[in-house]
Scaffold this active site. Structure first.
Site, PDB file in Angstrom:
ATOM      1  N   GLU A   1      -4.371   5.096   5.526  1.00 24.24           N
ATOM      2  CA  GLU A   1      -5.127   4.487   6.647  1.00 24.24           C
ATOM      3  C   GLU A   1      -6.521   5.090   6.757  1.00 24.24           C
ATOM      4  O   GLU A   1      -6.975   5.453   7.852  1.00 24.24           O
ATOM      5  CB  GLU A   1      -4.385   4.685   7.979  1.00 24.24           C
ATOM      6  CG  GLU A   1      -2.962   4.186   7.983  1.00 24.24           C
ATOM      7  CD  GLU A   1      -2.870   2.684   8.222  1.00 24.24           C
ATOM      8  OE1 GLU A   1      -3.910   1.978   8.095  1.00 24.24           O
ATOM      9  OE2 GLU A   1      -1.755   2.211   8.501  1.00 24.24           O
TER      10      GLU A   1
ATOM     11  N   LYS B   1       0.818  -1.207   0.000  1.00 26.83           N
ATOM     12  CA  LYS B   1       0.000   0.000   0.000  1.00 26.83           C
ATOM     13  C   LYS B   1       0.860   1.268   0.000  1.00 26.83           C
ATOM     14  O   LYS B   1       0.600   2.193  -0.763  1.00 26.83           O
ATOM     15  CB  LYS B   1      -0.909  -0.095   1.217  1.00 26.83           C
ATOM     16  CG  LYS B   1      -1.110   1.124   2.039  1.00 26.83           C
ATOM     17  CD  LYS B   1      -1.910   0.737   3.259  1.00 26.83           C
ATOM     18  CE  LYS B   1      -1.044   0.662   4.486  1.00 26.83           C
ATOM     19  NZ  LYS B   1      -0.981   1.922   5.225  1.00 26.83           N
ATOM     20  N   THR B   2       1.896   1.292   0.823  1.00 23.86           N
ATOM     21  CA  THR B   2       2.732   2.491   0.863  1.00 23.86           C
ATOM     22  C   THR B   2       3.463   2.671  -0.461  1.00 23.86           C
ATOM     23  O   THR B   2       3.612   3.787  -0.955  1.00 23.86           O
ATOM     24  CB  THR B   2       3.730   2.403   2.026  1.00 23.86           C
ATOM     25  OG1 THR B   2       3.008   2.072   3.207  1.00 23.86           O
ATOM     26  CG2 THR B   2       4.459   3.706   2.226  1.00 23.86           C
TER      27      THR B   2
END
Length: 803
Positions: free
Chosen positions: A281, A49-50
């Site tokens: 997030e 995701k990052t």
DNA sequence: CACGCTCTGCCTGCG
DNA sequence: GCAGAGCGTG
């Protein structure tokens, strides 16, 4: 079918980008290439995701809309097109320089905003973005990257006066806020015994999450007496903070939203500036943060949110999973990208996590998979009590380290409640196994640090009554509570701060006895305020400690306070550290930074020690091996969860999912027959979450003989459905293990399969073998299952049988 | 005002 | 089991 020249050009261009970004999977590419309009990236645990977030930002800055753009070069020649088509055979690295020519409306870095929850995440993004532009040092620094709170502070420092906050306002942390609530309850005449402070503080915090002002809260309370009381405290509390020119953490967000709503010109300024807004997030956002991101991205609607509904574990502090679940309703036409390929864990771990999370109803639905193979089974270890549990963990770690299979830092122990750490710490200390613990008392929460910081804060903001009260008699200055009460009273009447009264102590008859002491104190603060202007910060800090007499107080106390002096030196080194990295070091800047820094940020990944923390704190981290002690009904899920509703249980289950997916290779689940916690002995059955994991994924080991393990421990498994058929046991990497139970299943002679064979897997059911590849002494099968999709499985772990 | 005693209550916790 | 708050006493 003949393709036109433009078609060939666009296809070749797309192919070049896809090849240049071939380290990303197709779903990741889709997200990275997306440019215009709202985008939701549903990123499962460990799905990169990052990476996607960072690469997309870099892509926008470097290439803009290059991938989707249908712009054609003038003139478009056959030669140019075939040159592109031939470039497709270049390596991704060779391709990169060619891509610049396709850049279409690239975005300047300062027009991108990336918001995270933690400093740690913000710093990681900053670092990785800098790595994206190695040829332009400092370029990535122009991207506005920060936490929700730091972004809001920055906005409020600039425009705070529009909502009544003077420059230099203080930020109250949870502790300060508690104190302010205590005072507010006195003012509102609400008895702490009738309505616990914790309850009120929590209710007000939730109200701010929902952007409810005191007036709105009161209206909503209606005739409810309890809520009415809370509303009165809320009103008094806000009043108190205003008087001190202070905001608490919730205010930082809420007041920024109110500012942007009430001052359209300010909102427009930011909306014009930010062409792209990215939020990490997203499943943890509350309504206030939803409103904030909506306002900030309102200019372009180019909002990218990344999150995982299955990892939403902060409902108790106001996060609403609905933000992510109904993103496409709030942003019609949003693109949704699912990242389900996991690059972290073994398939066994993912299968366990998938099986658990599948029990939840309200979710977007994702199934993690990996190309990495099944891996080791999940170890289920039954212990006598919490001490036995600690020893078993230590045993495994020592054995693996002794064999050279792992280092201490490869292991993490994740527990549900901090109180569990005590017995674990004992076991580690006794065995001399190095460990680090996150949580517990933070460095900056120590009394001497808070005192020193309070002096600094009072100097930065003379109106800060809370900090004034903290330091005015530390060291003793003979200014008693009666005097301070009088000062507070006068301050109320005069509509000024307590320090304002103290400065003019001579003017008030009520203060005549204390006047010399008060004037001394006012002089001290004035002198230090002058010092601030002419001394470097670290020297100034020494001046504060010396002139205030704080250092002398500790020195005179002798040996017992020596550690506090050391801690103050440590605090000073934080100041020096800040002076080194800040562009323009100021006291306000330093205070802001320390106010907004959290414990996780201090987690040092390099030390070779086992790390212990709560499951909550572990979100976003990963470890080669993870221990989960206390997997018991009554502890995890906790008693209050069991008694509460389905929503709470689902949150708890998501926490379990988070815990399971922290493990890369090995996962150890532990539970005890009896446990001493909070001074009471409990007898808990195995966690229901463990019984949701298919038996076939688990390898159970019994208490070691000769240990303190008592008899009949398994009788305690009560509520959890005991496995009807014997659990299946597997050898652990073929290594001999003293802990293997005698009842271990004899290793069946492994069958060999060929492509086309029908096989059966204990978890995935039946399927057809697609390919067979020898790998060392093992065999990798690719199997297309009838219901579970295509999986790659190692023969030694997969337990495949002929169907 | 400082101290020691008793009583209570205790998930999880970003910034 | 233990910390922090509240209370009473020297």
């Amino acid at each position: 079918m003949q393709q036109t020249l433009p078609q060939r050009y666009l296809a070749a261009k797309a192919a070049l980008f896809e090849r240049a970004f071939s380290s990303l999977n197709p779903r990741q590419q889709e997200a990275v290439f997306h440019v215009n309009g709202p985008l939701l990236v549903l990123a499962g645990a460990g799905s990169g995701k990052t990476t996607v977030l960072v690469r997309r930002i870099a892509f926008l800055i470097r290439y803009g809309n290059a991938y989707h753009s249908e712009r054609l070069p003038e003139p478009l020649t056959e030669a140019a097109v075939s040159r592109l088509e031939q470039a497709a055979s270049l390596s991704p690295g060779e391709l990169l320089p060619l891509l610049d020519e396709f850049a279409d409306d690239p975005c300047p870095p300062w027009r991108v905003l990336a918001i995270t929850f933690t400093n740690k995440a913000a710093n990681e993004i900053k670092t990785r973005l800098a790595g994206m532009f190695p040829e332009q040092p400092g370029y990535a620094d122009e991207i506005w990257t920060g936490t929700f709170h730091s972004v809001c502070v920055r906005i409020l420092r600039r425009h705070g006066e529009a909502c009544g906050y003077r420059p230099g306002f203080s930020i109250y942390d949870a502790d300060d806020s508690k104190k302010a609530f205590s005072e507010a309850m006195k003012r509102a005449g609400v008895d702490e015994k009738v309505l616990p402070l914790k309850t009120v503080a929590n209710a007000v915090s939730r109200a701010k999450d929902r952007l409810l002002t005191p007036e709105e809260y009161e209206a909503e309370a209606g005739r409810d007496y309890r809520l009415g009381q809370i509303a009165r405290v809320y009103t008094a509390y806000q009043q108190l903070l205003r008087e001190s020119n202070a905001l608490d953490f919730d205010d930082l967000i809420m007041q920024t939203v109110l500012l942007l709503q009430r001052e359209p010109s300010v909102a427009e300024e930011y909306q014009r500036r930010f062409r792209y807004v990215c939020v990490d997030e997203y499943q943890d956002t509350n309504p206030a943060q939803f409103a904030l991101t909506r306002l900030l991205s309102g200019g372009s609607r180019n909002l990218m949110v990344v999150g995982d509904d299955d990892q939403s574990i902060y409902r108790f502090r106001g996060a609403t999973i609905e933000n992510i679940l109904s993103f496409d309703k709030a942003y019609p036409g949003a693109t949704v990208v699912r990242l389900e390929q996991n690059y972290r864990s073994t398939q066994n771990i993912l299968d366990a996590a998938n099986a658990v999370i599948r029990q939840n109803a309200g979710r977007m639905g994702k199934t993690l998979w990996t190309a990495a193979g099944a891996g080791a089974p999940i170890h289920l270890i039954s212990c006598a009590d919490q001490n036995d549990e600690g020893r078993r963990i230590v045993d495994v770690i020592q054995r693996k380290v002794a064999r050279g299979e792992a280092r201490y830092r490869d292991f993490a122990v994740l527990y549900r409640v901090n109180a569990q750490s005590q017995s674990l710490e004992q076991a580690f200390a006794r065995a001399a196994v190095p460990y680090r613990m996150l949580g517990g008392l933070r460095f900056n929460d120590r009394k001497e640090i808070r005192d020193a910081a309070a002096y600094l804060q009072l100097i930065a903001n003379h109106d800060d009554n809370l900090r004034l009260l903290r330091v005015i008699n530390e060291p003793r200055r003979k200014i008693g509570p009666r005097t301070l009460e009088a000062v507070a009273q006068i301050a109320q009447e005069q509509d000024c701060s307590m320090f304002g009264v103290i400065e003019r102590a001579a003017d008030f008859v009520a203060l005549r006895n204390a006047r010399p002491m008060l004037e001394d104190f006012a002089a001290l603060i004035h002198t230090l305020t002058e010092d601030l202007g002419r001394l470097p910060l670290d020297v100034f800090f020494d001046a504060v400690l010396d002139r205030s007499g704080y250092r002398r107080m500790l020195t005179e106390a002798g040996e017992s306070e020596a550690e506090r002096l050391d801690n103050l030196e440590e605090f000073k080194s934080q100041i020096i550290d800040y002076m080194k990295h800040a562009e323009q070091p100021t006291l306000a800047g330093f205070l802001e930074e320390t106010a907004l820094v959290a414990e996780v940020d201090r987690y040092d990944e390099d030390a070779d020690a086992v790390v212990m923390m709560t499951m909550h704190a572990a979100k976003g981290l990963e470890f080669p091996a993870v221990f989960l002690p206390g997997m018991e009904d009554g502890l995890f899920p906790g008693m209050q969860t069991i008694d509460a509703g389905q929503a709470e249980m689902e949150e708890e289950r998501r926490l379990c999912y988070v815990a399971l997916t922290r493990a890369k290779r090995e996962l150890y689940i532990l539970h005890t027959a009896q446990r001493l916690l909070y001074g009471r002995t409990g007898y808990n059955p195995l966690s229901r979450f463990v019984s949701e994991i298919p038996d076939a994924l688990l390898e159970q080991s019994r208490p070691r003989s000769g240990g303190s393990a008592g008899r009949g421990l398994y009788g305690s498994r009560g509520a959890a459905p005991a496995p009807e058929q014997p659990r299946v046991y597997f050898s652990e990497h073929g290594a001999p293990s003293a802990e293997k139970p005698a009842a271990k299943r004899p290793a069946a002679p492994r069958e060999q399969f060929e492509p086309g064979d029908r096989v059966r897997h204990p978890v995935f059911g039946e399927g057809e073998v697609l390919s067979v590849r020898r790998m060392g002494s093992d065999t990798l099968y690719e199997v297309m299952f009838d219901t579970a999709g295509t999986k790659k499985l190692m023969a030694s772990y997969a337990r495949l049988r002929r169907a």
